[in-house]
Design a protein around this motif. Sequence first.
Motif, mmCIF file in Angstrom:
data_model
loop_
_atom_site.group_PDB
_atom_site.id
_atom_site.type_symbol
_atom_site.label_atom_id
_atom_site.label_comp_id
_atom_site.label_asym_id
_atom_site.label_seq_id
_atom_site.Cartn_x
_atom_site.Cartn_y
_atom_site.Cartn_z
ATOM 1 N N GLY A 114 0.864 -1.180 0.000
ATOM 2 C CA GLY A 114 0.000 0.000 0.000
ATOM 3 C C GLY A 114 0.893 1.220 0.000
ATOM 4 O O GLY A 114 1.663 1.463 -0.924
ATOM 5 N N GLY A 235 -5.228 -6.473 8.889
ATOM 6 C CA GLY A 235 -3.924 -5.884 8.582
ATOM 7 C C GLY A 235 -3.175 -6.708 7.548
ATOM 8 O O GLY A 235 -3.732 -7.105 6.520
ATOM 9 N N TRP A 363 6.866 12.680 14.384
ATOM 10 C CA TRP A 363 7.200 11.441 13.677
ATOM 11 C C TRP A 363 7.738 11.808 12.291
ATOM 12 O O TRP A 363 7.052 11.626 11.286
ATOM 13 C CB TRP A 363 5.961 10.553 13.561
HETATM 14 C C1 LIG Z 1 4.527 7.964 10.732
HETATM 15 C C2 LIG Z 1 3.446 6.942 10.974
HETATM 16 C C3 LIG Z 1 2.350 7.287 11.755
HETATM 17 C C4 LIG Z 1 1.324 6.357 11.957
HETATM 18 N N1 LIG Z 1 0.206 6.748 12.681
HETATM 19 C C5 LIG Z 1 -0.829 5.903 12.814
HETATM 20 C C6 LIG Z 1 -2.035 6.293 13.478
HETATM 21 O O1 LIG Z 1 -2.179 7.424 13.936
HETATM 22 N N2 LIG Z 1 -3.033 5.390 13.569
HETATM 23 C C7 LIG Z 1 -2.916 4.127 13.055
HETATM 24 O O2 LIG Z 1 -3.871 3.361 13.160
HETATM 25 N N3 LIG Z 1 -1.797 3.735 12.428
HETATM 26 C C8 LIG Z 1 -0.764 4.586 12.291
HETATM 27 N N4 LIG Z 1 0.359 4.170 11.618
HETATM 28 C C9 LIG Z 1 0.441 2.794 11.152
HETATM 29 C C10 LIG Z 1 -0.140 2.626 9.755
HETATM 30 O O3 LIG Z 1 -1.485 2.995 9.720
HETATM 31 C C11 LIG Z 1 -0.055 1.157 9.334
HETATM 32 O O4 LIG Z 1 1.241 0.675 9.422
HETATM 33 C C12 LIG Z 1 -0.596 0.894 7.936
HETATM 34 O O5 LIG Z 1 -0.508 -0.464 7.674
HETATM 35 C C13 LIG Z 1 0.125 1.636 6.867
HETATM 36 O O6 LIG Z 1 -0.556 1.452 5.672
HETATM 37 P P1 LIG Z 1 0.248 1.215 4.313
HETATM 38 O O7 LIG Z 1 -0.748 1.154 3.220
HETATM 39 O O8 LIG Z 1 1.327 2.206 4.209
HETATM 40 O O9 LIG Z 1 0.821 -0.234 4.605
HETATM 41 P P2 LIG Z 1 1.977 -1.042 3.774
HETATM 42 O O10 LIG Z 1 3.230 -0.951 4.560
HETATM 43 O O11 LIG Z 1 2.005 -0.657 2.358
HETATM 44 O O12 LIG Z 1 1.375 -2.471 3.862
HETATM 45 C C14 LIG Z 1 1.431 -3.260 5.006
HETATM 46 C C15 LIG Z 1 0.595 -4.485 4.741
HETATM 47 O O13 LIG Z 1 -0.786 -4.140 4.751
HETATM 48 C C16 LIG Z 1 -1.486 -4.850 3.740
HETATM 49 N N5 LIG Z 1 -2.087 -3.876 2.817
HETATM 50 C C17 LIG Z 1 -1.818 -2.551 2.710
HETATM 51 N N6 LIG Z 1 -2.639 -1.998 1.819
HETATM 52 C C18 LIG Z 1 -3.430 -2.977 1.347
HETATM 53 C C19 LIG Z 1 -4.505 -3.021 0.410
HETATM 54 N N7 LIG Z 1 -4.946 -1.922 -0.215
HETATM 55 N N8 LIG Z 1 -5.095 -4.217 0.171
HETATM 56 C C20 LIG Z 1 -4.695 -5.333 0.806
HETATM 57 N N9 LIG Z 1 -3.687 -5.354 1.697
HETATM 58 C C21 LIG Z 1 -3.071 -4.176 1.969
HETATM 59 C C22 LIG Z 1 -0.495 -5.753 3.077
HETATM 60 O O14 LIG Z 1 -0.552 -7.012 3.702
HETATM 61 C C23 LIG Z 1 0.831 -5.097 3.378
HETATM 62 O O15 LIG Z 1 1.866 -6.015 3.423
HETATM 63 C C24 LIG Z 1 1.409 5.068 11.397
HETATM 64 C C25 LIG Z 1 2.528 4.721 10.625
HETATM 65 C C26 LIG Z 1 3.534 5.664 10.399
HETATM 66 C C27 LIG Z 1 4.719 5.300 9.567
#
Ligand SMILES: Cc1cc2nc3c(=O)[nH]c(=O)nc-3n(C[C@H](O)[C@H](O)[C@H](O)COP(=O)(O)OP(=O)(O)OC[C@H]3O[C@@H](n4cnc5c(N)ncnc54)[C@H](O)[C@@H]3O)c2cc1C
Length: 508
Positions: A114, A235, A363
């Motif tokens: 994602g 997740g 962050w």
């Molecule tokens: C700076 C920072 C601040 C954060 N603050 C918060 C917060 O306030 N609240 C909170 O809840 N979380 C927070 N997070 C955590 C974040 O929401 C999660 O880690 C989330 O998974 C990130 O989404 P991504 O699409 O970037 O994931 P990715 O790293 O791209 O994906 C992780 C996994 O999620 C699955 N995935 C992602 N997108 C999809 C999709 N569209 N379809 C199917 N599977 C998918 C896959 O299995 C993938 O391997 C924070 C993270 C960071 C880095």
Amino acid sequence: VNNSTVTRRRFLANGLALTSTILVGGTAVHGKEFLASKAAGSSVDFSALRKDIKGTVVTAADPEFKKFAYDTLWNRLRPSNRLPQVIVRVANDQDAITAVKFAKANGLKVVVRGGGHNWCVPSLRKGGMMVDLTNLTKVLSIDTEKRIAVTEPIVSNREIMKALNAKGFSYPTGHCPPVKMSGYLLSGGMAWNQGVWGPGVGSVEAIELVTPDGELIKATREEHEDYFWAARGAGCGFFGIALRYHLKLYPTPKNIAGNVYYFPLDQVGPLGGWLSSLAPKLSPKIELSLFVVTAPANLAEKCKKDNGKIAMVTATVFAESEEEVRTKLKPFDDCPVIDKCLEKSIHTPLTFEQLFDSSGELWPGDMRNQVDAIFSMANLKDMMEATKEHCLTMSPQSVFMFAIFTGPAVPVKPAADAAFSMTGKLYGGPWTMWKDVKDDAANIKWHLKCVELMKPYISGHYVSETDTVQFPDYAKNSFSTKNWAKIAELRKKYDPHGIFFAYFDGLN
Ligand SMILES: Cc1cc2nc3c(=O)[nH]c(=O)nc-3n(C[C@H](O)[C@H](O)[C@H](O)COP(=O)(O)OP(=O)(O)OC[C@H]3O[C@@H](n4cnc5c(N)ncnc54)[C@H](O)[C@@H]3O)c2cc1C
């Protein structure tokens, strides 16, 4: 052909920066996994896939492979021993469907990338296909009559909120500006104004997704309800590709305002005790947190004895009038240690833009991170007393933070109809951050010790802000026993051939 050798040779030929772990220790594992899959290393011909995909297909043989694999990752602490065999950066729905069907036909497991913000990088697995959603960046519609927005996955907290706020509406997004809806909404979603709006997943009305059979479906409470249930919380263990989220909107609170207080570090225990006893009496409209961070420059001198560390309390109220701001924040006037306060700001009017700016400062990007966020039923005093000494040696960029859920209903019962099933009185932990590779070992050691000290008070983890890669139990402990079992059952039912990497596949 010995498949593991081919894989290894191919990696080497492309000059990838692989550690000895993967080249020496990893070969056997690699071989076993690849042989177990029909794909078996080099035997897959990707030319048909390249032809059918509108987006981009890259393999280890392509010069931009490493860029595709790493460039969208938030964490600079990246695994060097896990890379896919092929990355499909999709341009549209059909690409996602084609990719899954191709993977299925060729025995490749699929993982989704994602926004790349998951701290422990579960989007990199050994072998298989990464379906990369980077190009799906549009907010597709905002219907203020029906109070529904439809968005593609790679839209950030700041972007969606900005688009909605312009029309007088909001969504319970996460706190940091750049994090994308994509994985945030699949995790649970620890949100702004969570006390009133609930976690992010509570306001998802529908998810359009591609199944392990390569079918595009719309999952709601009424249709494909098992997918809808699993997608809201599983997740990185979810078995599908979410391409569009339908989000329920809320009118933007008219008067958002905040109090911020700084105290010497030795007050962190008393503050924890006071906030724990205050929280149930406060309005759920207040988002309350206690931090240990590096003191701002103007207070640095006063915090020298504490190695530059300071305790910070923030109380943000999502109110409808200035009067409500004053009444809701009134209980803070009775802080028992206010005479120790080093600096405070009271009733400061705020916008979501400003809230994102503040979180963004705490962050920052371009850091090496180790993160474990947990839920706890403890009194915050106990957690803080147990960790306060250790916080003295935390890196300057790190954040040790707990949100103390407010209101009489805490701990809030988790939604019965979603995989997300963890709750508590507190949420938080160490976000250990540092800049330099040479400081990896010291910071990781500091982080692990911190989690060890917190252990007696931990009741659960948060699947997307904890290290599910190194500590499989942390994934399991992110769910109720019943929901963990149900996720496994549903995966077996809907993905019987294991097309999607499950939580622990392809990591070691
Ligand atoms: C700076 C920072 C601040 C954060 N603050 C918060 C917060 O306030 N609240 C909170 O809840 N979380 C927070 N997070 C955590 C974040 O929401 C999660 O880690 C989330 O998974 C990130 O989404 P991504 O699409 O970037 O994931 P990715 O790293 O791209 O994906 C992780 C996994 O999620 C699955 N995935 C992602 N997108 C999809 C999709 N569209 N379809 C199917 N599977 C998918 C896959 O299995 C993938 O391997 C924070 C993270 C960071 C880095």
